[in-house]
Each structure stands twice: as structure tokens, then as C-alpha cells.
Design a protein around this motif. Structure first.
Motif, short mmCIF file in Angstrom:
data_model
loop_
_atom_site.label_atom_id
_atom_site.label_comp_id
_atom_site.label_asym_id
_atom_site.label_seq_id
_atom_site.Cartn_x
_atom_site.Cartn_y
_atom_site.Cartn_z
N MET A 111 -78.08 -60.07 -39.40
CA MET A 111 -78.70 -61.05 -38.52
C MET A 111 -79.49 -60.40 -37.39
O MET A 111 -80.52 -60.92 -36.97
N ARG A 112 -79.03 -59.28 -36.90
CA ARG A 112 -79.75 -58.62 -35.80
C ARG A 112 -81.17 -58.23 -36.22
O ARG A 112 -82.11 -58.36 -35.44
N ARG A 113 -81.31 -57.81 -37.45
CA ARG A 113 -82.62 -57.36 -37.94
C ARG A 113 -83.41 -58.46 -38.65
O ARG A 113 -84.66 -58.44 -38.64
N ALA A 114 -82.73 -59.42 -39.26
CA ALA A 114 -83.41 -60.44 -40.07
C ALA A 114 -83.84 -61.66 -39.28
O ALA A 114 -84.75 -62.38 -39.69
N ARG A 115 -83.20 -61.92 -38.15
CA ARG A 115 -83.44 -63.16 -37.41
C ARG A 115 -84.85 -63.20 -36.84
O ARG A 115 -85.32 -62.25 -36.24
N TRP A 116 -85.48 -64.34 -37.04
CA TRP A 116 -86.85 -64.58 -36.55
C TRP A 116 -86.79 -65.55 -35.39
O TRP A 116 -86.11 -66.58 -35.47
N ASP A 117 -87.54 -65.27 -34.33
CA ASP A 117 -87.47 -66.12 -33.13
C ASP A 117 -88.54 -67.21 -33.10
O ASP A 117 -88.67 -67.94 -32.13
N GLY A 118 -89.33 -67.30 -34.14
CA GLY A 118 -90.32 -68.37 -34.21
C GLY A 118 -91.66 -68.03 -33.60
O GLY A 118 -92.53 -68.89 -33.50
#
Length: 119
Positions: A111-118
Motif C-alpha cells: 500500500m505504501r508504494r501502490a496507493r494513488w492520491d488522485g
């Protein structure tokens, strides 16, 4: 995630609720190899919450890249792990190994690397 595609009387597809349209539009914006949590989507929309987003994805998500809207703990969607994993591997989504034997051999999302903030 099922997105059954049921039709209303007369053969017409049922009208998609406005909130569902907005949730699905966000899912389509998420780049390949990245993910947003159910809560991230609700926050981005400034409406609803993780459960509402999850419900939309369960009912209508089959028409969009459903594997990009995920649980915040990085656990793959129960019952759809192998299908999701194939998409993640194809797109190069960051994964990490399952941390316990009880989790089996299915990796989790990093999640730290894959998460996108939009943005």
C-alpha cells in the motif's frame, strides 16, 4: 465487484444511481499499477464512506478496473484474489509477500508504494 449487468423490465439496463456513477468514474481514473482504498474514493468524492464505495463496487464495479479499488490493509478481494493478482502482475502493481502461513501464498498489495492520491 460482480457487476451482474441485470436488465430492468423491457430489456433496458437499470439506471445507475448518481453516486455509483461518481464512484465508477473515480475507479476509471486510477492509473494502471496504482490503487485507491474504498475510503480514499469516498474522501476524494467528499461523499459517503468506505462501505458505500464497497457496495457500489460490489454491485456495479465489473465494468471498470475494480481491482484498483481495494481494502486499506492491502488484502486482495476475497473470492477474487487470483483474478485481481493477474491484473496486478500485468500492470506492475507493487506487491509484498504474505506475512504469515495463515495468509497462504497470496501476496498483499504494498500500500505504501501502490496507493494513488488522485493527483
Amino acid at each position: 465487484m460482480s457487476g451482474t449487468g441485470d436488465t430492468a423490465a423491457g430489456g433496458e439496463p437499470p439506471e445507475l444511481p448518481a453516486y455509483a456513477e461518481r464512484v465508477l468514474a473515480v475507479a476509471e481514473l486510477i492509473p494502471a499499477g496504482r490503487v485507491m482504498t474504498y475510503g480514499d474514493v469516498a474522501e476524494w468524492l467528499e461523499e459517503g464512506g468506505p462501505r458505500q464505495v464497497g457496495r457500489v463496487m460490489a454491485l456495479y464495479g465489473g465494468a471498470v478496473p475494480w481491482w484498483r479499488v481495494v481494502r486499506s490493509d492491502g488484502v486482495l478481494l476475497p473470492g477474487h484474489e487470483l483474478r485481481a493478482l493477474a491484473h496486478y502482475r500485468e500492470e506492475g502493481t507493487p506487491l509484498r509477500a504474505a506475512s504469515t502461513a495463515a495468509e497462504g501464498h497470496i501476496p498483499k498489495l504494498d500500500m505504501r508504494r501502490a496507493r494513488w492520491d488522485g493527483t
